[in-house]
Design an enzyme around this catalytic site. Structure first.
Site, PDB file in Angstrom:
ATOM      1  N   LYS A   1      21.194  14.594 -27.815  1.00  0.00           N
ATOM      2  CA  LYS A   1      21.655  13.946 -29.043  1.00  0.00           C
ATOM      3  C   LYS A   1      23.171  13.863 -29.140  1.00  0.00           C
ATOM      4  CE  LYS A   1      19.007  12.354 -30.808  1.00  0.00           C
ATOM      5  NZ  LYS A   1      18.399  11.093 -30.282  1.00  0.00           N
TER       6      LYS A   1
ATOM      7  N   GLY B   1      24.652  11.435 -27.422  1.00  0.00           N
ATOM      8  CA  GLY B   1      24.916  10.026 -27.153  1.00  0.00           C
ATOM      9  C   GLY B   1      24.706   9.628 -25.714  1.00  0.00           C
TER      10      GLY B   1
ATOM     11  N   HIS C   1      21.242  17.159 -19.177  1.00  0.00           N
ATOM     12  CA  HIS C   1      21.540  17.993 -20.345  1.00  0.00           C
ATOM     13  C   HIS C   1      21.831  19.433 -19.920  1.00  0.00           C
ATOM     14  CE1 HIS C   1      20.324  14.753 -22.889  1.00  0.00           C
ATOM     15  NE2 HIS C   1      19.024  14.928 -22.773  1.00  0.00           N
TER      16      HIS C   1
ATOM     17  N   SER D   1      21.052  15.014 -35.850  1.00  0.00           N
ATOM     18  CA  SER D   1      20.298  14.073 -35.035  1.00  0.00           C
ATOM     19  C   SER D   1      19.147  14.774 -34.322  1.00  0.00           C
ATOM     20  CB  SER D   1      21.230  13.408 -34.015  1.00  0.00           C
ATOM     21  OG  SER D   1      20.554  12.434 -33.269  1.00  0.00           O
TER      22      SER D   1
ATOM     23  N   TYR E   1      32.100  11.457 -28.376  1.00  0.00           N
ATOM     24  CA  TYR E   1      31.292  10.421 -29.032  1.00  0.00           C
ATOM     25  C   TYR E   1      32.142   9.709 -30.077  1.00  0.00           C
ATOM     26  CZ  TYR E   1      27.214   8.604 -31.673  1.00  0.00           C
ATOM     27  OH  TYR E   1      26.288   7.819 -32.321  1.00  0.00           O
TER      28      TYR E   1
ATOM     29  N   SER F   1      26.393  -2.514 -25.419  1.00  0.00           N
ATOM     30  CA  SER F   1      26.216  -1.100 -25.731  1.00  0.00           C
ATOM     31  C   SER F   1      26.370  -0.793 -27.217  1.00  0.00           C
ATOM     32  CB  SER F   1      27.224  -0.248 -24.935  1.00  0.00           C
ATOM     33  OG  SER F   1      28.555  -0.599 -25.275  1.00  0.00           O
TER      34      SER F   1
ATOM     35  N   ARG G   1      18.099   6.029 -34.144  1.00  0.00           N
ATOM     36  CA  ARG G   1      17.919   6.245 -35.570  1.00  0.00           C
ATOM     37  C   ARG G   1      19.089   5.644 -36.355  1.00  0.00           C
ATOM     38  NH1 ARG G   1      18.905  10.094 -39.582  1.00  0.00           N
ATOM     39  NH2 ARG G   1      20.377  11.146 -38.202  1.00  0.00           N
ATOM     40  N   LYS G   2      20.287   6.230 -36.214  1.00  0.00           N
ATOM     41  CA  LYS G   2      21.459   5.720 -36.932  1.00  0.00           C
ATOM     42  C   LYS G   2      22.655   5.470 -36.015  1.00  0.00           C
ATOM     43  CE  LYS G   2      20.829   7.464 -41.669  1.00  0.00           C
ATOM     44  NZ  LYS G   2      21.479   8.267 -42.731  1.00  0.00           N
ATOM     45  N   GLY G   3      22.880   6.389 -35.072  1.00  0.00           N
ATOM     46  CA  GLY G   3      24.009   6.252 -34.172  1.00  0.00           C
ATOM     47  C   GLY G   3      25.355   6.300 -34.885  1.00  0.00           C
TER      48      GLY G   3
END
Length: 275
Positions: free
Chosen positions: A66, A68, A128, A158, A213, A247, A269-271
């Site tokens: 989460k 990005g 990850h 997130s 991010y 992107s 979801r929202k970013g």
């Protein structure tokens, strides 16, 4: 990344189907003291990963869940396409699809790494994992690593919604329940703060580029320029704008069913920042 990726969507769909028939206590397993999702990872895969041979021209994206990584994967896939003199988003040949592997290094079956020896360079990989759980060959090869960092508050928010939307991960009735797990290393992939601390030791290495991010969100044109320069990809102004547009969160969410299958509804979801 706009093209359909059958192996990607097949693995995710199978993981979701398997998780739906599992007891919540079976969803995670531990390996070297860290929890991982049992539907996409396995101890056998981690053991096989240790002998994976990195190449100096591998392109690696490292980021905690989460942070990005799906977003930046889009950028890197398009940059790789441009470096190969291909049009971003163009359909792959049948041969390309046969060689395709799930991009997350620790996901999949133990035989995955043998198949990856047949992948043409540059290979693109996402992970990850903390650095000590990656194959030593990756650091010996001096492959370039893009290290993605995100505000812990946004990562936690997130991840909370992600866990409650994805059957492959344990869900949480309340934010407090989740936050306790997040702060006490009872999450998949362990503690984010430990993750940052361990990767920070590599942040000044010549072959590692840290990027946040937030800075990429604030100025995507400059961010893509810097990422391209780090990996030695020359861009025309037209190519730069194409990568930035493709992107964008809106563009990726619109194409998510094609690129990520049913997983797309959960993933995008929202970013946003400061959620």
């Amino acid at each position: 990344m706009e093209k359909s990726r059958k192996k990607y969507t097949d693995l995710v769909d199978k993981a979701i189907a398997d998780a739906n028939s599992m007891h919540p206590d079976e969803l995670l397993f531990t390996y070297k003291g860290i929890f991982y999702p049992a539907t996409v990872c396995s101890p056998e895969t981690f053991i096989a990963l240790e002998s994976f041979e990195g190449r100096s021209d591998d392109i690696i994206l490292a980021g905690y869940p989460k942070s990005g990584t799906n977003w930046v994967s889009q950028i890197l896939n398009d940059l790789i396409a441009i470096s190969k003199k291909k049009t971003p988003g163009a359909e792959s040949s049948v041969n390309d699809e046969e060689l395709e592997e799930f991009p997350y290094l620790e996901f999949g079956d133990p035989e995955k790494y043998e198949r990856m020896t047949r992948l043409p360079s540059p290979r693109f990989m996402v992970t990850h994992l903390c650095p000590e759980n990656l194959p030593k060959s990756i650091f010996k090869s001096k492959a370039k690593i893009l290290l993605l960092i995100r505000n812990p508050k946004d990562v936690a928010t997130s991840f909370y919604h992600f866990c409650n939307g994805l059957p492959a991960l344990p869900s949480y009735e309340t934010w407090d329940d989740f936050f306790i797990a997040f702060m006490t290393k009872k999450m998949a992939w362990g503690c984010y703060f430990e993750y940052l601390s361990k990767w920070n030791k590599y942040a000044d290495e010549e072959n590692v580029m840290p990027i946040t991010y937030e800075e990429l969100k604030e100025d995507p044109v400059l961010g893509v320029k810097n990422i391209a320069a780090f990996f030695g990809v020359s861009l025309t102004e037209e190519q730069l704008q194409l990568v930035v547009e493709r992107s964008s969160f809106q563009s990726m969410k619109k194409n998510s069913q094609k690129t990520h299958g049913t997983f797309g509804n959960i993933l995008f979801r929202k970013g946003s920042i400061n959620d």
